[in-house]
Design an enzyme around this catalytic site. Structure first.
Site, PDB file in Angstrom:
ATOM      1  N   HIS A 195      39.130  48.125  42.888  1.00 57.33           N
ATOM      2  CA  HIS A 195      37.844  48.598  43.415  1.00 57.33           C
ATOM      3  C   HIS A 195      38.028  49.848  44.249  1.00 57.33           C
ATOM      4  O   HIS A 195      37.221  50.756  44.243  1.00 57.33           O
ATOM      5  CB  HIS A 195      37.207  47.522  44.306  1.00 57.33           C
ATOM      6  N   GLU A 437      40.595  47.556  16.351  1.00 63.34           N
ATOM      7  CA  GLU A 437      41.718  47.712  17.282  1.00 63.34           C
ATOM      8  C   GLU A 437      42.904  46.827  16.911  1.00 63.34           C
ATOM      9  O   GLU A 437      43.849  46.701  17.670  1.00 63.34           O
ATOM     10  CB  GLU A 437      41.272  47.481  18.735  1.00 63.34           C
ATOM     11  N   ASP A 461      44.218  49.440  22.220  1.00 60.52           N
ATOM     12  CA  ASP A 461      44.845  48.282  21.591  1.00 60.52           C
ATOM     13  C   ASP A 461      45.420  48.622  20.232  1.00 60.52           C
ATOM     14  O   ASP A 461      46.485  48.132  19.875  1.00 60.52           O
ATOM     15  CB  ASP A 461      43.832  47.140  21.461  1.00 60.52           C
ATOM     16  N   CYS A 508      36.527  54.647  21.182  1.00 60.58           N
ATOM     17  CA  CYS A 508      36.293  54.442  22.614  1.00 60.58           C
ATOM     18  C   CYS A 508      37.569  54.189  23.412  1.00 60.58           C
ATOM     19  O   CYS A 508      37.511  53.866  24.579  1.00 60.58           O
ATOM     20  CB  CYS A 508      35.306  53.309  22.839  1.00 60.58           C
TER      21      CYS A 508
HETATM   22  C1  PEP Z   1      40.658  49.815  23.418  1.00 63.09           C
HETATM   23  O1  PEP Z   1      41.405  48.874  23.183  1.00 63.09           O
HETATM   24  O2  PEP Z   1      40.872  50.974  23.036  1.00 63.09           O
HETATM   25  C2  PEP Z   1      39.429  49.619  24.188  1.00 63.09           C
HETATM   26  C3  PEP Z   1      38.550  50.573  24.308  1.00 63.09           C
HETATM   27  O3  PEP Z   1      39.261  48.439  24.801  1.00 63.09           O
HETATM   28  P1  PEP Z   1      40.072  47.979  26.103  1.00 63.09           P
HETATM   29  O4  PEP Z   1      40.783  49.162  26.660  1.00 63.09           O
HETATM   30  O5  PEP Z   1      39.059  47.421  27.033  1.00 63.09           O
HETATM   31  O6  PEP Z   1      40.985  46.939  25.539  1.00 63.09           O
HETATM   32 MG    MG Z   2      40.726  46.878  23.415  1.00 61.07          MG
END
Ligand code: PEP
Ligand code: MG
Length: 592
Positions: A195, A437, A461, A508
């Site tokens: 945080h 992923e 991932d 993402c």
């Molecule tokens: C990813 O795995 O790229 C993703 C966006 O999810 P997280 O980082 O939350 O696992």
């Molecule tokens: Mg992920």
């Protein structure tokens, strides 16, 4: 005069500042005394003393909350959390029981209760939840300070250009920095997702955390440079170093201001290829960053953080309120809500939780949700209900088979039926997506495509599973290579398969927010990118400056290269020559 020294830590909030250290000591002398109580009168007096201490702490925290609310209303929840801890069973009821039933004086009762909480937390596997002991500790110190007649440590000094150095800073303490003379802070503990780090970014206070021995190494009053871009701290810098950093500081400030000014402009290449640049958020408090940094919407809302923060299973109403707030405040912008990604490195505190040998390969994300259907249904209901307040799409993490998508979609249909019967409005057409992923999902893309409305590649991932490199393991961090030829081929495979079926592809993972990777990703055909909000202005700048044709030519060349080193060199050279200012600062921004 002592020599210039350099310390390094984890960059937690970007920016460069020069100031004088104020080393904040721990409450080393917060020693609880031990005394046994023999009479009812003594016990009653201690109960009263304890309750008065709680009341005073409540009054102090409420005052602080009101002050913070005036300027940063979105951050009052941390102080609310401390107020809640004050009346929590573990830190409130238990000391009272110890005074009444075990004849302990107030200080010792509080100390015993706190030690028990600390012991409980230390057994929690998930580092995020375990880290929340900081909040309990902060409340404990506040209460103990009142009981032994010592006021809370005063962090906010008079004078300006102060850089705080502490073993740790609680979120409540961090909130006091907003609008003060504190220009930066350094802590020995902490990580990027704490945080404290999130607040530092929101307040735009440069910070470096996880600096070993900072308190021992930094002398009070010592002049230092804090570089929140690289995670470096330069102690006792000489004139030459100071001048160099002052220039870097001014350049960074100008760079950031300049890129942010144009952040709202659309992310279209000069030859007319329109992309969508979205924000990744973890908490509703980050919503204001979406507008400030020019995001077209939210491409990834990591919903597990609310579950982790509450430390209990949120009710449907709590989830709904959280999502409704985000969705309504961003409407008509699109909000992509990812269903719970618990497991792996993030766990709920559950009594029946079974430790796993390989949690990253275990009961995580969609697998957990399909097993714990009540939790999943509750979340799906809340997401659907929130869809009535703006534009929402939902996506499932860690998909590795068509069957998982079908089961999750069947649950959405069941939940829709319930909501219809109950008369709750929702978006009947809410798009449903799968995160790509896991390598199996890449291979199955063509079969997954007819099942969903969009894909989102989670490179964080995907890289870890494709290269067999634990994303959280320092030992192999250097081998975690986004531009690895295998990763790039997987991205191309997804884009190609999705293109055949007309399914849009987003990305993402952190890879999407790094200007070093961007031209190649564009060239591979990724048209939607979602990232840490701070990275958005830089990414949009690059998109507006290179043509799709150029990006495609780069991607083609890169696909012929067999080694990641060659690809890295090529990408670095391009960025260095075409975007020298971004080359200097951009990756640092993206890396946070
Ligand atoms: C990813 O795995 O790229 C993703 C966006 O999810 P997280 O980082 O939350 O696992
Ligand atoms: Mg992920």
């Amino acid at each position: 005069m002592s020599a210039t020294r350099v310390l390094t830590g984890i960059p937690a909030s970007p920016g460069i500042v020069v100031g004088r250290a104020r080393v904040v000591s721990d409450f080393g002398d917060l020693q609880a005394t031990f005394r046994l109580l023999y009479t009812d009168r003594e016990r009653q007096a201690e109960v009263r003393r304890f309750k008065e201490a709680v009341e005073q702490a409540q009054a102090d925290l409420s005052r602080l909350r009101d002050r913070v609310a005036a300027e940063f209303p979105e951050h009052t929840h941390l102080l609310e959390l401390h107020l809640l801890i004050l009346t929590d069973q573990m830190l409130h009821d238990e000391p009272l029981r110890l005074i009444r039933e075990e004849n302990l004086n107030a200080e010792w009762a509080l100390h015993r209760a706190y030690e028990r909480v600390r012991e409980l937390f230390s057994r929690i596997e998930d580092p995020y939840i375990r880290g929340r002991i900081q909040d309990v500790e902060s409340v404990y110190r506040r209460l103990m300070g009142i009981l032994i007649g010592q006021s809370p440590r005063r962090l906010i000094p008079t004078g300006d250009k102060v850089i705080l150095v502490a073993r740790d800073l609680s979120p409540a303490e961090t909130t006091q920095m907003a609008g003060s003379g504190v220009v930066g802070f350094i802590t020995e503990r902490g990580g990027r997702t704490s945080h404290t780090a999130i607040l530092a970014q929101s307040f735009e206070i440069p910070a470096v955390v996880g600096v070993d021995n900072a308190i021992k190494e930094i002398a009070p009053g010592e002049e230092l440079i804090l570089d929140g871009l690289s995670g470096r701290i330069i102690l006792n810098p000489d004139q030459g170093v100071l001048e160099r950093y002052r220039r870097r500081q001014a350049e960074f400030a100008a760079f950031r201001e300049e890129v942010t000014t144009n952040a709202a402009e659309p992310a279209t290449t000069p030859d007319g290829f329109a992309t969508r640049v979205m924000a990744n958020i973890e908490l509703p408090e980050e919503v204001h960053l979406v507008g400030r940094y020019g995001a077209d919407g939210v491409g990834l809302y990591r919903t597990e953080f609310l579950f982790l923060r509450l430390r209990h299973l949120p009710t449907e109403e709590e989830l709904f309120e959280d999502y409704r707030k985000v969705v309504a405040s961003l409407a008509p912008r699109l909000v992509t809500i990812r269903t719970l990604d618990i497991g792996g490195d993030k766990f709920l505190h559950r009594n029946d939780y079974v430790p796993e040998m390989n949690p990253a390969l275990g009961l995580r994300a969609i697998r957990f949700c399909l097993r714990e259907r009540d939790i999943f249904r509750r979340q799906l209901r809340a997401i659907l209900r929130a869809s009535a307040y703006g534009r929402v799409r939902v996506m499932f993490p860690l998909i590795s088979s068509v069957q998982e998508v079908r089961e999750a979609k069947a649950l959405i249909e069941e939940v829709k039926g319930e909501l219809r019967r109950e008369g709750h409005p929702f978006d009947e057409e809410m798009p449903v997506g799968a995160m790509i992923e896991v390598p199996a999902a890449v291979t199955l893309c063509q079969m997954l495509a007819p099942e969903v409305d969009f894909f989102s590649i989670g490179t964080n991932d995907l890289i870890q599973y494709a290269l067999a490199i634990d994303r959280g393991n320092k030992q192999v961090a250097a081998m975690y290579q986004p531009l690895h030829p295998a990763v790039l081929r997987m991205v191309l495979q997804v884009v190609t398969a999705a293109g055949v079926s007309g399914v849009p592809v987003a990305m993402c993972g952190e890879m999407a927010g790094d200007p070093l990777h961007l031209p190649i990703l564009l060239g591979l055909g990724v048209a939607e990118l979602s990232m840490n909000p701070l990275a958005i202005p830089v990414i949009k700048r690059v998109i507006r400056s290179i043509t799709l044709a150029e990006a495609q030519a780069m991607a083609s060349r890169v696909l012929e290269m067999v080694s990641v080193e060659e690809i890295n060199d090529f990408a670095n050279l391009f960025l260095k020559e075409r975007f020298p200012e971004i080359y200097r600062f951009g990756s640092a921004l993206a890396g946070i």
